[in-house]
Each structure stands twice: as structure tokens, then as C-alpha cells.
Design an enzyme around this catalytic site. Sequence first.
Site, PDB file in Angstrom:
ATOM      1  N   GLU A  30      71.211 169.704   9.961  1.00 41.25           N
ATOM      2  CA  GLU A  30      71.678 171.017  10.808  1.00 41.25           C
ATOM      3  C   GLU A  30      72.681 171.158  11.458  1.00 41.25           C
ATOM      4  O   GLU A  30      73.200 170.196  11.797  1.00 41.25           O
ATOM      5  CB  GLU A  30      70.232 171.456  11.427  1.00 41.25           C
ATOM      6  CG  GLU A  30      69.208 171.957  11.109  1.00 41.25           C
ATOM      7  CD  GLU A  30      68.348 172.334  12.649  1.00 41.25           C
ATOM      8  OE1 GLU A  30      66.699 171.660  12.557  1.00 41.25           O
ATOM      9  OE2 GLU A  30      68.774 171.914  13.895  1.00 41.25           O
ATOM     10  N   ASP A  88      70.354 176.453  24.740  1.00 44.59           N
ATOM     11  CA  ASP A  88      70.074 174.920  24.355  1.00 44.59           C
ATOM     12  C   ASP A  88      70.090 174.667  26.405  1.00 44.59           C
ATOM     13  O   ASP A  88      70.981 174.648  27.212  1.00 44.59           O
ATOM     14  CB  ASP A  88      71.824 174.385  23.476  1.00 44.59           C
ATOM     15  CG  ASP A  88      71.039 175.246  22.883  1.00 44.59           C
ATOM     16  OD1 ASP A  88      70.587 173.656  21.881  1.00 44.59           O
ATOM     17  OD2 ASP A  88      72.216 175.697  21.543  1.00 44.59           O
ATOM     18  N   TYR A  97      60.483 176.181  11.759  1.00 46.34           N
ATOM     19  CA  TYR A  97      60.942 174.846  12.375  1.00 46.34           C
ATOM     20  C   TYR A  97      59.237 175.167  13.735  1.00 46.34           C
ATOM     21  O   TYR A  97      60.086 176.320  14.364  1.00 46.34           O
ATOM     22  CB  TYR A  97      61.943 175.632  13.142  1.00 46.34           C
ATOM     23  CG  TYR A  97      63.046 174.659  14.056  1.00 46.34           C
ATOM     24  CD1 TYR A  97      62.099 174.056  14.977  1.00 46.34           C
ATOM     25  CD2 TYR A  97      64.339 174.166  13.712  1.00 46.34           C
ATOM     26  CE1 TYR A  97      63.448 172.566  16.539  1.00 46.34           C
ATOM     27  CE2 TYR A  97      64.617 173.520  14.815  1.00 46.34           C
ATOM     28  CZ  TYR A  97      64.341 172.726  15.733  1.00 46.34           C
ATOM     29  OH  TYR A  97      65.257 171.579  16.803  1.00 46.34           O
TER      30      TYR A  97
END
Lengths: 262, 410
Positions: free
Chosen positions: A47, A58, A173
Amino acid sequence: MTNRLTTRFAELSAYDRAGFVAYMMAGDGDSQALLDALPGAGADVIELGMPFTDPMADGPAIQASALRALEAGMTLRGTLAQAAQFRKRDKETPIVLMGYANPIHHMGWEKFAKAAGKAGVDGLICVDIPPEEDDELRAALGRQGIALIRLATPTTDDRRLATVVANTSGFVYYVSTTGVTGAGSGAVTEVGEAVDRVKRASGLPVAVGFGVKEPDQAAAIARCADAVVVGSAIVDAMHSGGVAGAAELVKRLSSAVHAARR
Amino acid sequence: MSETVSANTRPNALSAWPDMRGRFGEYGGRFVAETLMPLILELEDAYKAARSDPAFKAEMDLFLKDYVGKPSPVYFAERLTEEFGGAQVWLKRDELNHTGSHKINNCLGQVLLARRMGKTRIIAETGAGQHGVATATVAARFGIPCTVFMGATDVERQAPNVFRMKLLGAQVVPVTSGTGTLKDAMNEALRDWVTNVKDTFYVIGTVAGPHPYPAMVRDFQSIIGREARAQMTERLGRLPDACVACIGGGSNAMGLFHPFIEDEDVRLIGVEAAGLGVETGKHAASLKGGKPGILHGNRTYLLQDDDGQIIDAHSISAGLDYPGIGPEHAFLHDMKRAEYVSATDDEALEMFQLCTRLEGIIPALEPAHALARVRDLAKELGSDGIILMNMCGRGDKDVPQVAAKLGVEL
């Protein structure tokens, strides 16, 4: 069109092995060297983070990494160039770009998809484009044989899961915990149940990420998921120990993941 | 939600947006991480249900009247009118609301909604601190724990509001990530929300964010325009020629404009912050100096570079210091229903002093920007004209900063 992702997950499945997905940030340190070193260190899928000024999903590690990368002059075009450079030497390891919508939107969905296709990119994870908003991007990527990888989370109930897995490809994911990248991961039993649920609904391999840092933890997840993703820990290792430090961590993590089902 | 004179609405009217996907034309939408999607869908359902529930409306109306002090008056600013030498200048006095700005109109609605949804924790982002203070106030009133994210840079330049929030029992979290301003505070609030999905309600302070926020905040703020429309009609027997308001994210402007959207003869004028001048690159004028992009849940005009990276906004006013604008403004801009202009830091400082001296009203630096364009417009319209400007906040919070700018030591 055969996609490297499909091939790679089929290989892993044939050996009854979980895959190791290594996340790294383009442009933070000598990222080209790390990118090139990852397959040798045991990464089954890469990734490649596209830095963005406002990475709202994040945690601190990847935020700081993105800002360092931007400070060093990295751009979306630069990220694609690193992927293209990698692809000249490695024809098998799938590359999935991961990042936020605005730089892609700014380039234009179609133009981005073509450039990514040309660079040998196999998939895209765009954190802030949910299924409700991804029609145009998904179509553009589809024309280049690039998978738009969707995220499922602990808040994705069964009704929502149907929306999430519709029209998706590559893999799904699974975000193991509610929170940002690098925070603690979910309890392994819950993750296992969730992975089964997502696999049944999607018929696709499921990679689990967010908060995985240690080899033991990665191995535990590898027993119930098709692949394990590690990001923040690798980004931190790269920052403190350079390419050698990051590659060393990837070796330890990938060995643990590959050996988990033996 | 008081008794109103409502504008004509017809199908496909400009006032009828957003559509089912939360789009205003090509702007808006729901660009959030998957973890948040179920939450904003739940919020949308809860808001729809509340909106049509007479009990919710009754509760809102009661608190708006007795707690916020609604309706706020419209005021004929005779001496500013004289000074500008043209059209009559009328001020909608939303700075007289409890907590000193329009922000509480929206906070009240969202906190009541949070209670209705059984949420037990409130989070908010704030720039100047006005939205933070209003949220902390309403949270205090209902005894709900409240956390306010504020850029570290803003914490420094808005010290009085930081202390007010703490007095009100809120936890103020200085945000050092990114550049430590409003956009980073919003990033951090989103990070908190994605972590605390079960119990937390995110009170967004402007007409931005993922659907349903832009529409919901507009609806709660539309009390400004509904009251003003009725008040102007009652006082003057006619509508104003123009409605003017400053724009950061654009909540006070949208609240003023929306009830006038279908009144084609009423010009709607939004004033962005030009900072040191749009040509210098140091500004917060997203429509003038930005391009469409995706940030904080919606597609709208953003300040960004050639790579699609977000550029920091600059304004003397922390409340306008945001690199984006509400999607409905982007839509009204493209449809040419509203006009968008700008005013610089210096102009705002000048108007801050002028309004204080002539009217005895200390405006916040935010509406001081709007006043600069009211001056031009007054001349343009001439003495037959009527301008309605929203005085969205009072300037007490800005006194230390203005003193510093003027070289006065307090």
C-alpha cells in the site's frame, strides 16, 4: 483482465498462507528504496500512501509522515512515478495506492485512473469516498483494470455491508477498530467474526488493518484473515531507522504472518 | 422556528436543495470515512424525524425565546447610513443573542437533537471560539460533557474565549497537528468522532461537512432570515434591496440568505475575507481564490495548490480563517443567485472602529468585513436603497487583538 491482486490472493490461498500488506508513505525519506525493498522483505501487497495535508482518518504517525513527504516536495504525480519505477523491476507484487480524495479529484478521476494504470497500479483505497460517492471514480478505474477497494468497519452493519461490497473488487479492507490509523486494534475474536461476515457478503479476500504493530498480534489476525496490514509501525520505523530499519520490521512482521497458520 | 413570512417555494426552486444525496447541484455530498457513514445516515434520519415533530419545534422555540433572547431586532443604523451617504443601512442584531453571536441558533438545535438521539457526549471544532463558546454554553445548560477542538494558533489569539469555554465546563483541546488552525481543529474533531462512534454527537458550527450538516445548520440558522424578512416587511412594508453577510464557512450568510432565495429582486451578497489581499495569496476567499475540491465531507470550493493539497487560509478574523466554504454557497455562486465579494484585514479593522464610534456597537471582526462592502453598496444603491446586513457577532472577544494591531498596550 487479470489483476495482480487477484493472482496474488489466489497464490496465498493455494498455500494456505495469510498475506502481509505493507503500508508506506511516498516521499517520506528514501521511499523509492523502501518500495523496491519491500517484496524482498516479505510484503505480498504494497500500500503506497499518497500524502495529503489533511489526513483526517490518520493517527499521529501517518499525519506526520504525510507532512514530511509534502515538505520534501512529494506530489500525486511523484507518487505515481515511484510506482512506475517500481513496476519496471517487479511485475508481480500488487501496488495499492491509499490516500484522500482531493488530490485525485484535482487531477481528475479519468486522468488519474489512466496515469495510475500506466504506472502499473493495481488498486486504490480512497479513505473519504464512500460507496455513495464513488460511481465516477470506480468507472474510470474499472476501465484501467484497477480495483477500487472498499473499507468495512465495526460500524458497518449487515444492511450497510451489502452497499459496501456491491461492485467492489480486489479485496475488502476491514478496519479492525473504530478510530484512526495507529490506534489500538480490535479484539481478535471480534475481528475473526467480522472477517467471516465480510467474506460471506463479498466473496472476496479480506485484509485487516488499523492498529496492528507487533508480530504476535499480526500472527493472531493472520489466523482469521486473508491478509494483515501494517502501516503506522512501518512508517515510524522508516522515520527512525531508515530503509534498513523499516525493511527489518517488515521481515519480522511478514515472517510471523506467513508462519501463523503452520 | 417562530412565526414567519415564508418565500414562495416551487418545485426545482433554488431554495429546495439539497437533493436526496445531499447535493446542491454538484456540491455537497457525503465524503467521509466508512466508519462515519452509518452515523451520518442515522443523523439524517433523526434530523428528519425531529424536524417534523411538533414537540421538538416547541422545545426549540421556547429555548430560542427565553434562553437565546429571540427574536433579535433589526436596527436602522442611522449614523452609518449618513456616513456612507447612500442607501439605508439596517442591521439584523444577531450579536445580541446569548453568547454574543449567531452561533447559538445552530448549537441549540443540534444539542437538542443530540439529546433526542440519546447521545451523551458533545464535540465541536472552533476557530474564533464563538461556536465553541455557544456549544459549551448549551452543553452546560443540558449537563452534557463537551470537548472543543481548537487550533493551537487560535487558542493563543482568542484567550478570553478559551477561558469562557473552560468556565462553562468544556474541555478545550489545543490542536497542534497540521497548521493548528480551524481546518486542523475540524480534522481532529473528525478523528475523535471516528473513535467515539457510540456516544458522541459532533456539533459542526458551519454550513459545511457531510450531508445532512450543511442543510441542517442552514435550517437552524434560517431563523436569522425568517425573522429579518418579517421584521423588514413590518417596519418598511417592503423587502430590502440587498442582504449582506460575511462568510467563513458561511453559516450566518446562509441563514440570512435562505429565506430570501426566491425573492428574485433581493440581491444576496456574501463577503469573504481577503486577508492581506486576494492577489497576495494570504487570504481566506475560497470562491474568489479557490477551486472545487473535496474536504471535510463535502465537495466545494477550496484553497488548494496544483497538487490538490489544501492551502492555509489567512485572515485577521479567526472565524473566517477557513480554506473552504459551505457547498450551498458554492452552488449559489455558480448559479449566480448570490454575489460574492471580499474585504481585507485593514478594511475590517477600519470598519470595526467606525461602527463602534458611530453606532456604539462593537462589531466582531467577522461582520466588520461585511460592513466594508455595505459602504460601497450604499453608494451604489443610492438613498432609495435599503440594505440589510447581519451583525452576526459582537466584537468584545476581538478587543485585545485589535488593540495589539493598533499598537495599544492593554
